[in-house]
Design an enzyme around this catalytic site. Structure first.
Site, PDB file in Angstrom:
ATOM      1  N   ASP A 150      52.153 -33.951  76.591  1.00  0.00           N
ATOM      2  CA  ASP A 150      53.480 -34.547  76.406  1.00  0.00           C
ATOM      3  C   ASP A 150      53.298 -35.946  75.882  1.00  0.00           C
ATOM      4  O   ASP A 150      51.876 -36.342  76.477  1.00  0.00           O
ATOM      5  CB  ASP A 150      54.389 -34.425  77.338  1.00  0.00           C
ATOM      6  CG  ASP A 150      54.497 -35.032  78.216  1.00  0.00           C
ATOM      7  OD1 ASP A 150      52.923 -35.633  78.737  1.00  0.00           O
ATOM      8  OD2 ASP A 150      55.118 -34.808  79.644  1.00  0.00           O
ATOM      9  N   ASN A 190      63.622 -32.907  88.707  1.00  0.00           N
ATOM     10  CA  ASN A 190      64.253 -32.026  88.447  1.00  0.00           C
ATOM     11  C   ASN A 190      63.374 -30.385  87.949  1.00  0.00           C
ATOM     12  O   ASN A 190      64.027 -29.667  88.144  1.00  0.00           O
ATOM     13  CB  ASN A 190      65.374 -32.012  87.550  1.00  0.00           C
ATOM     14  CG  ASN A 190      64.056 -33.037  86.001  1.00  0.00           C
ATOM     15  OD1 ASN A 190      63.215 -32.653  86.257  1.00  0.00           O
ATOM     16  ND2 ASN A 190      65.071 -33.521  85.778  1.00  0.00           N
ATOM     17  N   HIS A 240      61.107 -30.457  86.009  1.00  0.00           N
ATOM     18  CA  HIS A 240      60.300 -30.079  84.694  1.00  0.00           C
ATOM     19  C   HIS A 240      59.010 -30.467  84.640  1.00  0.00           C
ATOM     20  O   HIS A 240      58.072 -30.511  85.483  1.00  0.00           O
ATOM     21  CB  HIS A 240      61.123 -31.313  83.618  1.00  0.00           C
ATOM     22  CG  HIS A 240      60.364 -32.915  84.445  1.00  0.00           C
ATOM     23  ND1 HIS A 240      61.312 -34.136  84.331  1.00  0.00           N
ATOM     24  CD2 HIS A 240      59.051 -33.515  84.086  1.00  0.00           C
ATOM     25  CE1 HIS A 240      60.503 -35.016  84.852  1.00  0.00           C
ATOM     26  NE2 HIS A 240      59.430 -34.343  84.180  1.00  0.00           N
ATOM     27  N   GLU A 292      62.967 -30.439  80.486  1.00  0.00           N
ATOM     28  CA  GLU A 292      63.593 -30.885  81.055  1.00  0.00           C
ATOM     29  C   GLU A 292      64.469 -29.918  81.291  1.00  0.00           C
ATOM     30  O   GLU A 292      64.998 -28.745  80.825  1.00  0.00           O
ATOM     31  CB  GLU A 292      64.366 -31.660  80.754  1.00  0.00           C
ATOM     32  CG  GLU A 292      64.131 -33.134  80.012  1.00  0.00           C
ATOM     33  CD  GLU A 292      63.939 -33.838  81.191  1.00  0.00           C
ATOM     34  OE1 GLU A 292      63.987 -33.735  82.471  1.00  0.00           O
ATOM     35  OE2 GLU A 292      63.688 -34.830  80.914  1.00  0.00           O
TER      36      GLU A 292
END
Ligand code: GLP
Length: 242
Positions: free
Chosen positions: A65, A134, A136, A141
């Site tokens: 990414d 979280n 991800h 996400e």
């Protein structure tokens, strides 16, 4: 899914590196990740390269990414991270290192091109992953829906906050990123995920506690892959009673 518990960050980095170094010749395409967690592993790989145990000469790399809106030489761009934390210190040919890049949040062509590249390479032979607090993975996400392929995402407030520690303030954190989708990531033949520190305990719990898959914690998609090893620190294991 195999879970390996190390006493601390240094130990999980070493254990993951030993595994990679042991199987080095079977990897042609190396999938790398950014974030602070893989840094220890990269230092081990740099040392092994200096010691002549492994070479990157014939390897191709793919990264997961990249932020949108940061020039490649910005100190927080993931291209800059990979150059300074790994590529500049080993015998890799930079031409064979790939980090996705989108010119803006509408650049769907960049997504398509990156998927084509990954497909042409046949997917990574081994993909390194970190994990967000979280859940991800890369920049996939938690959401109602996830894209399978490389896509452009709007970062969540929680990720912007977590990643603001690398910037002067939250306002400087880019709002968008280009990321391999979970489908692209699952094309890797083998996956290693590293997690260090109790802040990651909730995310890891969802990954190991049952066989449920949910877009609310993208890491759970790794349950669909036949060859995943996760390396976690003892404090995470203690927090989730492993
Ligand atoms: C970033 C990256 C992820 C990484 C995560 C965790 O947002 N896009 O690939 O796994 O943060 O980072 P850290 O390892 O610093 O906790």
């Amino acid at each position: 899914m195999k879970v390996i518990i190390g006493k601390d960050y240094a130990e999980i980095s070493k254990l993951a590196a030993e595994k990679m170094i042991g199987e080095w010749d079977s990897y042609n395409i190396l999938g790398f990740a950014t974030g602070s967690t893989p840094e220890g592993l990269y230092q081990e790989l740099i040392q092994a390269n200096k010691d002549g145990k492994i070479s990157f000469k014939d390897k191709t790399t793919v990264n997961l990414d990249e932020y949108i809106g940061l020039p490649e030489n910005h100190k927080e761009s993931y291209r800059f991270f990979m150059n300074t934390k790994l590529f500049d210190h080993v015998d890799v040919d930079k031409k064979n290192t790939n980090v996705p890049h989108a010119k803006d949040e509408f650049d769907v062509a960049a997504c398509k091109n990156y998927d084509e590249l990954v497909n042409k390479l046949g997917g990574a032979d081994i993909q390194i992953l970190g994990i967000g607090e979280n859940g991800h993975i890369a920049f996939n996400e938690p959401n109602e829906e996830l894209s399978a392929n490389t896509n452009i995402v709007k970062l969540t407030d929680s990720t912007i906050k977590a990643n603001s520690r690398f910037f002067n303030n939250e306002d400087e954190v880019p709002r968008y990123a280009i990321t391999m989708g979970m489908g692209t990531i699952l094309k890797a033949k083998e996956i290693i995920l590293l997690a260090s520190g109790v802040k990651k305990a909730d995310a890891i719990k969802k990954l190991v506690e049952d066989d449920k898959v949910t877009t609310k914690n993208p890491s759970t998609f790794l349950k669909l892959h036949p060859n995943v090893t996760i390396y976690i620190t003892q404090d995470i294991a203690d927090a989730i009673n492993l």
